[in-house]
Design a protein around this motif. Structure first.
Motif, PDB file in Angstrom:
ATOM      1  N   CYS A  88       0.842  -1.196   0.000  1.00 34.46           N
ATOM      2  CA  CYS A  88       0.000   0.000   0.000  1.00 34.46           C
ATOM      3  C   CYS A  88       0.881   1.251   0.000  1.00 34.46           C
ATOM      4  N   TYR A  89       0.698   2.073  -1.021  1.00 36.59           N
ATOM      5  CA  TYR A  89       1.474   3.311  -1.138  1.00 36.59           C
ATOM      6  C   TYR A  89       0.604   4.545  -0.897  1.00 36.59           C
ATOM      7  N   LEU A  90      -0.553   4.359  -0.283  1.00 36.82           N
ATOM      8  CA  LEU A  90      -1.430   5.489  -0.004  1.00 36.82           C
ATOM      9  C   LEU A  90      -0.862   6.330   1.127  1.00 36.82           C
ATOM     10  N   ARG A  91      -1.082   7.625   1.026  1.00 37.02           N
ATOM     11  CA  ARG A  91      -0.598   8.547   2.048  1.00 37.02           C
ATOM     12  C   ARG A  91      -1.556   8.611   3.237  1.00 37.02           C
ATOM     13  N   ASP A  92      -2.841   8.680   2.939  1.00 40.18           N
ATOM     14  CA  ASP A  92      -3.882   8.736   3.967  1.00 40.18           C
ATOM     15  C   ASP A  92      -4.904   7.645   3.654  1.00 40.18           C
ATOM     16  N   TRP A  93      -5.320   6.907   4.658  1.00 37.59           N
ATOM     17  CA  TRP A  93      -6.211   5.783   4.400  1.00 37.59           C
ATOM     18  C   TRP A  93      -7.067   5.470   5.631  1.00 37.59           C
ATOM     19  N   GLU A  94      -8.080   4.651   5.377  1.00 39.92           N
ATOM     20  CA  GLU A  94      -8.956   4.163   6.445  1.00 39.92           C
ATOM     21  C   GLU A  94      -9.278   2.703   6.181  1.00 39.92           C
ATOM     22  N   MET A  95      -9.011   1.844   7.157  1.00 36.28           N
ATOM     23  CA  MET A  95      -9.317   0.421   7.052  1.00 36.28           C
ATOM     24  C   MET A  95     -10.496   0.090   7.961  1.00 36.28           C
ATOM     25  N   GLN A  96     -11.587  -0.387   7.359  1.00 34.19           N
ATOM     26  CA  GLN A  96     -12.761  -0.825   8.117  1.00 34.19           C
ATOM     27  C   GLN A  96     -12.744  -2.347   8.238  1.00 34.19           C
ATOM     28  N   VAL A  97     -12.868  -2.832   9.468  1.00 32.08           N
ATOM     29  CA  VAL A  97     -12.806  -4.267   9.740  1.00 32.08           C
ATOM     30  C   VAL A  97     -14.148  -4.716  10.308  1.00 32.08           C
ATOM     31  N   HIS A  98     -14.785  -5.646   9.614  1.00 30.74           N
ATOM     32  CA  HIS A  98     -16.018  -6.274  10.079  1.00 30.74           C
ATOM     33  C   HIS A  98     -15.634  -7.674  10.559  1.00 30.74           C
ATOM     34  N   PHE A  99     -15.819  -7.954  11.849  1.00 33.12           N
ATOM     35  CA  PHE A  99     -15.303  -9.194  12.422  1.00 33.12           C
ATOM     36  C   PHE A  99     -16.322  -9.802  13.375  1.00 33.12           C
ATOM     37  N   LYS A 100     -16.051 -11.050  13.743  1.00 31.32           N
ATOM     38  CA  LYS A 100     -16.895 -11.738  14.722  1.00 31.32           C
ATOM     39  C   LYS A 100     -16.022 -12.701  15.515  1.00 31.32           C
ATOM     40  N   ILE A 101     -16.109 -12.609  16.864  1.00 31.48           N
ATOM     41  CA  ILE A 101     -15.397 -13.517  17.754  1.00 31.48           C
ATOM     42  C   ILE A 101     -16.427 -14.272  18.578  1.00 31.48           C
ATOM     43  N   HIS A 102     -16.390 -15.578  18.507  1.00 34.83           N
ATOM     44  CA  HIS A 102     -17.394 -16.367  19.229  1.00 34.83           C
ATOM     45  C   HIS A 102     -16.833 -17.752  19.510  1.00 34.83           C
ATOM     46  N   GLY A 103     -17.381 -18.385  20.556  1.00 34.05           N
ATOM     47  CA  GLY A 103     -16.925 -19.720  20.910  1.00 34.05           C
ATOM     48  C   GLY A 103     -17.672 -20.265  22.098  1.00 34.05           C
ATOM     49  N   GLN A 104     -17.274 -21.481  22.486  1.00 38.03           N
ATOM     50  CA  GLN A 104     -17.956 -22.187  23.567  1.00 38.03           C
ATOM     51  C   GLN A 104     -17.429 -21.801  24.947  1.00 38.03           C
ATOM     52  N   GLY A 105     -16.262 -21.213  25.018  1.00 30.24           N
ATOM     53  CA  GLY A 105     -15.656 -20.884  26.301  1.00 30.24           C
ATOM     54  C   GLY A 105     -16.431 -19.825  27.068  1.00 30.24           C
ATOM     55  N   LYS A 106     -16.469 -19.975  28.387  1.00 31.87           N
ATOM     56  CA  LYS A 106     -17.119 -18.982  29.227  1.00 31.87           C
ATOM     57  C   LYS A 106     -16.197 -17.782  29.408  1.00 31.87           C
ATOM     58  N   LYS A 107     -16.664 -16.754  30.114  1.00 36.74           N
ATOM     59  CA  LYS A 107     -15.892 -15.538  30.317  1.00 36.74           C
ATOM     60  C   LYS A 107     -14.552 -15.860  30.962  1.00 36.74           C
ATOM     61  N   ASN A 108     -13.483 -15.278  30.389  1.00 42.57           N
ATOM     62  CA  ASN A 108     -12.098 -15.470  30.826  1.00 42.57           C
ATOM     63  C   ASN A 108     -11.599 -16.888  30.615  1.00 42.57           C
ATOM     64  N   LEU A 109     -12.349 -17.669  29.861  1.00 41.99           N
ATOM     65  CA  LEU A 109     -11.896 -19.008  29.483  1.00 41.99           C
ATOM     66  C   LEU A 109     -11.946 -19.125  27.962  1.00 41.99           C
ATOM     67  N   ASN A 110     -11.442 -18.088  27.327  1.00 43.40           N
ATOM     68  CA  ASN A 110     -11.416 -18.039  25.865  1.00 43.40           C
ATOM     69  C   ASN A 110     -10.174 -17.261  25.446  1.00 43.40           C
ATOM     70  N   GLY A 111      -9.778 -17.420  24.199  1.00 40.79           N
ATOM     71  CA  GLY A 111      -8.598 -16.661  23.751  1.00 40.79           C
ATOM     72  C   GLY A 111      -8.233 -16.999  22.308  1.00 40.79           C
TER      73      GLY A 111
END
Length: 332
Positions: A88-111
């Protein structure tokens, strides 16, 4: 401006930059934006793969489906990434990220989370969310697990950013706190609505915002001026799981070229750089460069050095002559 109106614009595919401007009010500078498809990734993901015409490469356990690119599945000890082939040789840019994080682990038991990269090297696996350490460039981290149990500064999941000139180590045991530019808490796991993150780089200013509440509204996360990033680096995203795991899915990466008016002073200030650096930011292991010595200071140092040398020679000659004179007196 009503939130419902902004939501309709978003669902209609209106570029996030324009929505950002509406939410933040009118600005003095005029900004135009254009989607750069060679740096973007979206359904149906036709530009992903190993063919010569592909724009994106998969690495490790990453896989493509019709609905998302999965960096890691909800399984232990997995590592995956997707990297843009085009620098990428752009001087000014904006990256939009559409994401999803999900799983079976309970709170603080995921990563462990995932990273968004703008770096010199690509397709280099390593310990920093599945990518190499001592990188050159920018890393934005969506960290879902606190490794440092005793710290109380951050509430996880946590979004942070780091600029590296190749000399810094990402401190995994301390969740990157020693080298982070800033960050914010972001509850992003197992949500029933879309989650977004935007990385914006304009006039050497790095801005990161999140939209994770289902309200189609950007929320400030990081705003750091004086960030100098070289051109010609690569965009990518990576993830890793260890004893704990999650599904880390990328639904889209959309890069917009931003055209921003600059004054002559801004043009002079925004000169090309060859190493990533952040103004007025002291990080561990990075010493401020010594200022070059002026010609006057150099002249004075040389002059007084010569004076001292001549003085030493004169003293030496005087002492030697006295010694010789005393030696002759002893013999007579």
């Amino acid at each position: 401006m009503a939130a419902a109106t902004v939501a309709r614009w978003w669902r209609a595919g209106l570029p996030g930059l324009l929505v950002l401007l509406v939410l933040r009010g009118a600005r003095a500078e005029q900004t135009e934006e254009h989607l750069k498809r060679e740096h973007s990734l979206s359904k149906p993901y036709q530009g992903v793969g190993s063919s010569s015409s592909s724009l994106w490469d998969l690495m490790g356990n990453a896989m493509v489906t019709t609905q998302y690119v999965r960096l890691t599945p909800d399984m232990q000890s997995k590592q995956g990434a997707v990297w843009n082939r085009v620098p990428c040789y752009l001087r000014d840019w904006e990256m939009q990220v559409h994401f999803k994080i999900h799983g079976q682990g309970k709170k603080n038991l995921n990563g462990d989370g995932f990273a968004i990269w703008y770096t010199k090297d690509r397709m280099q696996p390593g310990p920093v969310f599945g990518s190499k350490d001592h990188f050159l460039g920018l890393g934005v981290f969506v960290d879902t697990y606190p490794n440092e149990e005793k710290q109380q500064e951050h509430v996880f999941p946590y979004v942070s950013a780091m600029v590296n000139n190749g000399s810094l180590t990402y401190d995994h045991d301390r969740d990157g706190r020693p080298t982070e530019l800033g960050g914010c808490t972001a509850t992003v796991r197992n949500l029933n609505h879309d989650t977004f993150l935007v990385v914006r780089y304009v006039k050497r200013r790095l801005t990161i915002m999140i939209d994770i509440d289902g309200k189609h509204e950007w929320r400030d996360c990081i705003d750091m001026p004086g960030v100098h990033l070289p051109r010609g680096y690569f965009f990518g995203t990576s993830s890793v799981t260890g004893d704990l795991s999650d599904n880390h899915d990328i639904i889209s990466l959309k890069l917009y070229q931003l055209t921003v008016e600059r004054s002559p002073e801004e043009e002079k200030r925004d000169k090309e750089v060859f190493l990533p650096v952040v103004d007025n930011l002291k990080l561990p292991g990075v010493e401020a460069p010594l200022e070059p010595m002026s010609s006057l200071a150099l002249f004075l140092i040389v002059f007084f050095s010569l004076v001292a040398l001549v003085f030493a020679i004169v003293i030496g000659v005087i002492v030697y002559n006295k010694w010789q004179e005393q030696s002759r007196k002893r013999f007579y």
